[in-house]
Every structure is written in C-alpha cells, then in structure tokens.
Design an enzyme around this catalytic site. Sequence first.
Site, PDB file in Angstrom:
ATOM      1  N   GLU A  23      -5.004  -1.115  -8.483  1.00  0.00           N
ATOM      2  CA  GLU A  23      -4.061  -0.124  -9.006  1.00  0.00           C
ATOM      3  C   GLU A  23      -2.849  -0.893  -9.541  1.00  0.00           C
ATOM      4  O   GLU A  23      -2.187  -1.607  -8.791  1.00  0.00           O
ATOM      5  CB  GLU A  23      -3.621   0.844  -7.902  1.00  0.00           C
ATOM      6  CG  GLU A  23      -4.738   1.766  -7.417  1.00  0.00           C
ATOM      7  CD  GLU A  23      -4.297   2.697  -6.287  1.00  0.00           C
ATOM      8  OE1 GLU A  23      -4.869   3.786  -6.167  1.00  0.00           O
ATOM      9  OE2 GLU A  23      -3.383   2.336  -5.508  1.00  0.00           O
TER      10      GLU A  23
ATOM     11  N   SER B  88       0.833  -1.210   0.000  1.00  0.00           N
ATOM     12  CA  SER B  88       0.000   0.000   0.000  1.00  0.00           C
ATOM     13  C   SER B  88       0.859   1.247   0.000  1.00  0.00           C
ATOM     14  O   SER B  88       0.393   2.319  -0.363  1.00  0.00           O
ATOM     15  CB  SER B  88      -0.852   0.053   1.267  1.00  0.00           C
ATOM     16  OG  SER B  88      -1.631  -1.076   1.387  1.00  0.00           O
TER      17      SER B  88
ATOM     18  N   HIS C  69      -2.091  -3.507  -6.702  1.00  0.00           N
ATOM     19  CA  HIS C  69      -2.633  -3.078  -5.406  1.00  0.00           C
ATOM     20  C   HIS C  69      -4.135  -3.332  -5.351  1.00  0.00           C
ATOM     21  O   HIS C  69      -4.922  -2.593  -5.949  1.00  0.00           O
ATOM     22  CB  HIS C  69      -2.311  -1.591  -5.183  1.00  0.00           C
ATOM     23  CG  HIS C  69      -2.660  -1.088  -3.822  1.00  0.00           C
ATOM     24  ND1 HIS C  69      -3.042   0.205  -3.567  1.00  0.00           N
ATOM     25  CD2 HIS C  69      -2.698  -1.719  -2.628  1.00  0.00           C
ATOM     26  CE1 HIS C  69      -3.295   0.344  -2.280  1.00  0.00           C
ATOM     27  NE2 HIS C  69      -3.087  -0.809  -1.685  1.00  0.00           N
TER      28      HIS C  69
HETATM   29  N1  LIG Z   1      -5.148  -4.829   4.939  1.00  0.00           N
HETATM   30  C1  LIG Z   1      -5.421  -3.954   3.989  1.00  0.00           C
HETATM   31  O1  LIG Z   1      -6.431  -3.247   4.019  1.00  0.00           O
HETATM   32  C2  LIG Z   1      -4.501  -3.830   2.811  1.00  0.00           C
HETATM   33  C3  LIG Z   1      -4.998  -3.289   1.618  1.00  0.00           C
HETATM   34  C4  LIG Z   1      -4.160  -3.231   0.501  1.00  0.00           C
HETATM   35  C5  LIG Z   1      -2.852  -3.672   0.608  1.00  0.00           C
HETATM   36  N2  LIG Z   1      -2.377  -4.190   1.796  1.00  0.00           N
HETATM   37  C6  LIG Z   1      -0.982  -4.684   1.812  1.00  0.00           C
HETATM   38  O2  LIG Z   1      -1.011  -6.097   1.692  1.00  0.00           O
HETATM   39  C7  LIG Z   1       0.068  -6.679   2.413  1.00  0.00           C
HETATM   40  C8  LIG Z   1      -0.467  -7.696   3.414  1.00  0.00           C
HETATM   41  O3  LIG Z   1      -1.416  -7.064   4.251  1.00  0.00           O
HETATM   42  P1  LIG Z   1      -2.467  -7.904   5.117  1.00  0.00           P
HETATM   43  O4  LIG Z   1      -3.425  -6.920   5.662  1.00  0.00           O
HETATM   44  O5  LIG Z   1      -2.971  -9.059   4.341  1.00  0.00           O
HETATM   45  O6  LIG Z   1      -1.525  -8.428   6.290  1.00  0.00           O
HETATM   46  P2  LIG Z   1      -1.739  -9.663   7.265  1.00  0.00           P
HETATM   47  O7  LIG Z   1      -0.945  -9.384   8.466  1.00  0.00           O
HETATM   48  O8  LIG Z   1      -3.187  -9.997   7.382  1.00  0.00           O
HETATM   49  O9  LIG Z   1      -1.051 -10.886   6.460  1.00  0.00           O
HETATM   50  C9  LIG Z   1       0.317 -10.943   6.169  1.00  0.00           C
HETATM   51  C10 LIG Z   1       0.706 -12.415   6.055  1.00  0.00           C
HETATM   52  O10 LIG Z   1       1.999 -12.498   5.524  1.00  0.00           O
HETATM   53  C11 LIG Z   1       2.721 -13.490   6.230  1.00  0.00           C
HETATM   54  N3  LIG Z   1       4.134 -13.205   6.075  1.00  0.00           N
HETATM   55  C12 LIG Z   1       4.856 -12.237   6.662  1.00  0.00           C
HETATM   56  N4  LIG Z   1       6.128 -12.279   6.218  1.00  0.00           N
HETATM   57  C13 LIG Z   1       6.200 -13.292   5.320  1.00  0.00           C
HETATM   58  C14 LIG Z   1       7.235 -13.818   4.501  1.00  0.00           C
HETATM   59  N5  LIG Z   1       8.449 -13.295   4.529  1.00  0.00           N
HETATM   60  N6  LIG Z   1       6.946 -14.845   3.689  1.00  0.00           N
HETATM   61  C15 LIG Z   1       5.708 -15.387   3.665  1.00  0.00           C
HETATM   62  N7  LIG Z   1       4.686 -14.920   4.426  1.00  0.00           N
HETATM   63  C16 LIG Z   1       4.937 -13.897   5.227  1.00  0.00           C
HETATM   64  C17 LIG Z   1       2.213 -13.400   7.646  1.00  0.00           C
HETATM   65  O11 LIG Z   1       2.433 -14.624   8.329  1.00  0.00           O
HETATM   66  C18 LIG Z   1       0.735 -13.117   7.419  1.00  0.00           C
HETATM   67  O12 LIG Z   1      -0.030 -14.298   7.344  1.00  0.00           O
HETATM   68  C19 LIG Z   1       0.836  -5.509   3.021  1.00  0.00           C
HETATM   69  O13 LIG Z   1       1.877  -5.155   2.145  1.00  0.00           O
HETATM   70  C20 LIG Z   1      -0.209  -4.416   3.090  1.00  0.00           C
HETATM   71  O14 LIG Z   1       0.353  -3.124   3.056  1.00  0.00           O
HETATM   72  C21 LIG Z   1      -3.178  -4.293   2.879  1.00  0.00           C
END
Ligand SMILES: NC(=O)c1ccc[n+]([C@@H]2O[C@H](COP(=O)([O-])OP(=O)(O)OC[C@H]3O[C@@H](n4cnc5c(N)ncnc54)[C@H](O)[C@@H]3O)[C@@H](O)[C@H]2O)c1
Length: 514
Positions: A156, A123, A144
Amino acid sequence: MQALNTSVKVAVIGAGAMGSGIAQVAAQAGHLVYLQDQREGAAAAGKAGVAKTLQKRVDSGKMQQRDLDALLQRIQPVDSLEQLADSGLVIEAIIEDLDIKRQLFARLEDLCGEQVILATNTSSISVTSLGAQLKRPERLLGMHFFNPAPLMALVEVILGLATDKQLAAVIHATAAAWGKKPVFATSTPGFIVNRVARPFYAESLRLMQEQAADPATLDALLREAGNFRMGPFELMDLIGHDVNYAVTNSVFDAYYGDFRFQPSLIQKALVEAGRLGRKTGQGFYSYAEGATRPEAATLPPAQARDNQVIIEGELGAAAGLIQRFADAGLQIIQRDGAGLIRYGDATLALTDGRMATERTISDGLQQLVLFDLAFDYSKATRLAIAAARQTTDSALQDAIALLQKAGLAVSQLSDAPGLAVMRTLAMLTNEAADAVLQGVASASDVDLAMCAGVNYPQGPLSWSERLGHGVIWRVLQNLQTSYGEDRYRPSLLLRQQAFTAGQQPDSNKKPGAG
Ligand SMILES: NC(=O)c1ccc[n+]([C@@H]2O[C@H](COP(=O)([O-])OP(=O)(O)OC[C@H]3O[C@@H](n4cnc5c(N)ncnc54)[C@H](O)[C@@H]3O)[C@@H](O)[C@H]2O)c1
C-alpha cells in the site's frame, strides 16, 4: 512513471520481521541495501535470517548459489544512521511508536540529501502526522508491506496530506519493479486492508456470539462456500488475538467509535485469558500436543423423497445450483416466479438479509428454508441453511436432502439474518464501498489490495457486482432493519449504484433474483 533506478541505494531501518524481509525484496531487485537497527547485532542477524531462508531455495534448486551470494553482497548491515547518508530511499520498519518514528525521520532529513525519499512501513500511524514536523513533509509517504514481505505481493503506497503525488507515483512504480502489486491509498485509519478486512472477523464473531454456529462450522463455511483460504477463527488464531484485537480497537477508536468496527467481547475475553492463538497453544482452537480440531457441524443424510425440483423464476447468483440438481439426476421444472426452489414440502431461497421466520410472514412463503451465498455454486462443497420457526421438520428434511443430493455438505445455522458468507461479503463490500466513496482508494485498488494482501478469492466490489444489481445493498438494508443498528447502514455508494440504470432495486419480493 519511472521506477527508481537500481543504482539508487536503499536503506532499511529496523531489522525485525518486516525490515529484514523488505531488505531482501529491495536487494533481490538489484539495489544496494543498508540495513540498520539500534539493537546491537540485530542488522547482522536480520541479514543472516535472509541468508538462511534463501539458502533453502538454493538447496532445493530454485536459486543459484552465485545469485544468493551476489544478493547477500548487496545487503550491508550498518551500525549508525550516518552510514546511510547517501541513500536515495529510506524505509523505516522500527517500533510502532509515533514519537520515535518522528524523531527518526527528523534525523534522516538532516543526514540524507534533500532528494531522499522517506518511507514508513507503519500499519496504523497516520503518515500525515508522521510528516507534520518535517522540513519536507512532501517527501514522506507510506510503503506498507505485508508479512512476510518477500512473499506477500501487496504494497500500500500511502499518501499523507502533504505527500508529493509524483513521488508517490515513483514509489508505486518502484514497488511494481520489485515484483509487488502496489496500490495507492490516502492516509486514513487502517489504510485499505486493515480497514476493509475488519468485517471478515467481526461478522463471524457476532454469529458465534449469537450462537448461530460454532467456530469450526463458520470456518468451514467461509472456506468451502466462500472460497476464502482460511476461516476467520483459524486466521485470528494464527495472527494472534492480541494483535488482531489491537488492530480492531485502533481502527474503532480512530473512526470515533463507529459501530461498524466495534470490537468483540468474545475476542476480548480470549485476550484477557491469555488465549492468544497458536503462539500460546490455545485460541478458539487448541494447539496442544495431540489436540484435534473440532469438526464442522454437518447434517446427517436426509431421505430424498422426490425426483423433481421446481425452479421458479431466476435464481440470480445461485443459478449454478440448477446444473448440480440436473447432474444429480433430478428432473428440473422451470416456471415463472420470484427466484425460489421448490422441492418436496420445502421452499428454498437465497438469503436477502432477512430471517427466514420474518420472510415467511412478509413474503407469504410457507415451509421456508434459506440458503447462504457461495462463491461459486457449481463448485462449493458446503452450504449453510437456516429454517423459519414455522417450517416443519419434514420440509426441512426435504431441503437438506435436495442440497445433499447436489453433493453439498449442509450446515444448519440458527435463523441468523444474512447467514454467514452473504453477510460477510455484504459487510466487506460496504466497507470497501465507503473507502471508495471517501476517496481512500479506487475501486480497482481496493479489490486488488484485498486479493494481494489477504488472499481473498475475488475483490469484494467485483464479487458483489457479479451477484447482480442491488443484491448486496438489499442485504445490508435488511440487516440494518433486522438488527436496528447503524452498524449495517449501507454505504451511500451502494445506494447510488442500486438506483443507477433506472431500476427500482428495493423489492424484497424477488428473493433470489439479480
Ligand atoms: N509484523 C507485521 O505483520 C507488520 C506488517 C506490516 C507492517 N508492520 C509495521 O512494521 C514495523 C516493524 O514491525 P516488525 O513486526 O518488523 O517489528 P519487530 O519488532 O520485529 O522489529 C522492529 C525492529 O526495529 C528495531 N528498532 C526499534 N526502534 C528502533 C530505532 N529507533 N532505530 C532502529 N531500529 C529500531 C528493533 O530493535 C527491532 O529489531 C512497525 O511499524 C509495524 O507496525 C508490521
């Protein structure tokens, strides 16, 4: 450009909220999807989460059991990165950390073939920076998704400095084939949505800080006059103040402290107090058992003293009010003028970004009551007004009575320049215009992103265009003068547009005219 064939295997790394949703989307589109997570059991749990959500669709008859079974067959939880080696597209949705993501992409580059496409769901991290140390940075881009990925239409497609444009076009087409609404954006802080949406929160926070109105009233105005699905305060409570405040801070820092993105002390205090919103039971509103939401401040009925209303000149964006007055049984008298409504003792005008108190003097308008922008004046259920300090109570009551007669709930704000909806739209448009000016995205993609990503009722650029020539530019200019702050400086693009078509746009003497 052709989308990736469904025979291409897709790997999703990180099986959290986003990764599981993205895996579902790709599998729904027919790809075989590997789901990997470094946490033991997380990939299987992610798949189980998808199964549980979709089972509800089967149970309610919206999906066939055999389609669900086939879809689940296509999601394969795997333990190691080595097992993803034959993927054609890898999308990472792991922890938001530059170094960890960089290490992951470096490994993937070695493990997968040279033709693999690497995508990040980040993000806030620069795609350019994520690709900097790769052997083939041209094959990395941002994809994204928005939360929840299966439901939110926007993707995006982010191009880093080195990203191959053809490859970005393939991913754009692929996202479209997956049923999404993709847009292109260059890798700049906040990309499109997280940048352009900042004023939606910031202007209401500011109005609250200046005691123009309380959160419940501002939320009601943005919903009922602005047609936004949620008001800014209830939306911040839903997102979580820690998350929302962190995004604002990261965009503010990334733009070297540009005051347009200045975080709010009010929100900072909520974060410090642990009042993070719904998830902690308290934010701007209480979510405790039995708590009731405070009501928007609505003025009590005022006595209508007159049965004729005078419309002077063109009302521009607010012309939809005239039919409402007629429908309320008022006699309409039209005459030349500067876009004003006269009723009883009151003179009403659409806000142009100046305070009513100032405009009373500058424009020589007595008994002035300003009203706010509505998305559609023929359908709005609520409207904000602000009276000049010089305006008498009886003139104010006339203005209130007129709008109430037209079926509007009326909320009075303090004499805040630009009121609430107009000011919010002006600043959203300003940010959108700068994003276009700076080549971050096209105007149509910015508008599409704000509708598909955050459910705006219309893209800010086309909404502003609908208001008429130079209206938003004039509002911004007046806000900038009112506050004396760089924060409200109009985008050069809006200035250029205002001076296009040989019109002289900077007249403050035509308050409501387009
Ligand atoms: N939550 C949102 O609203 C949102 C929206 C758009 C983008 N994002 C982006 O998406 C990504 C994930 O966000 P999320 O909300 O799903 O997070 P989350 O914490 O729900 O999930 C992240 C997952 O990644 C795993 N993980 C961490 N490091 C790892 C690695 N090195 N290898 C494999 N797995 C690994 C963790 O165990 C976890 O299960 C981030 O970059 C975030 O900025 C989030």
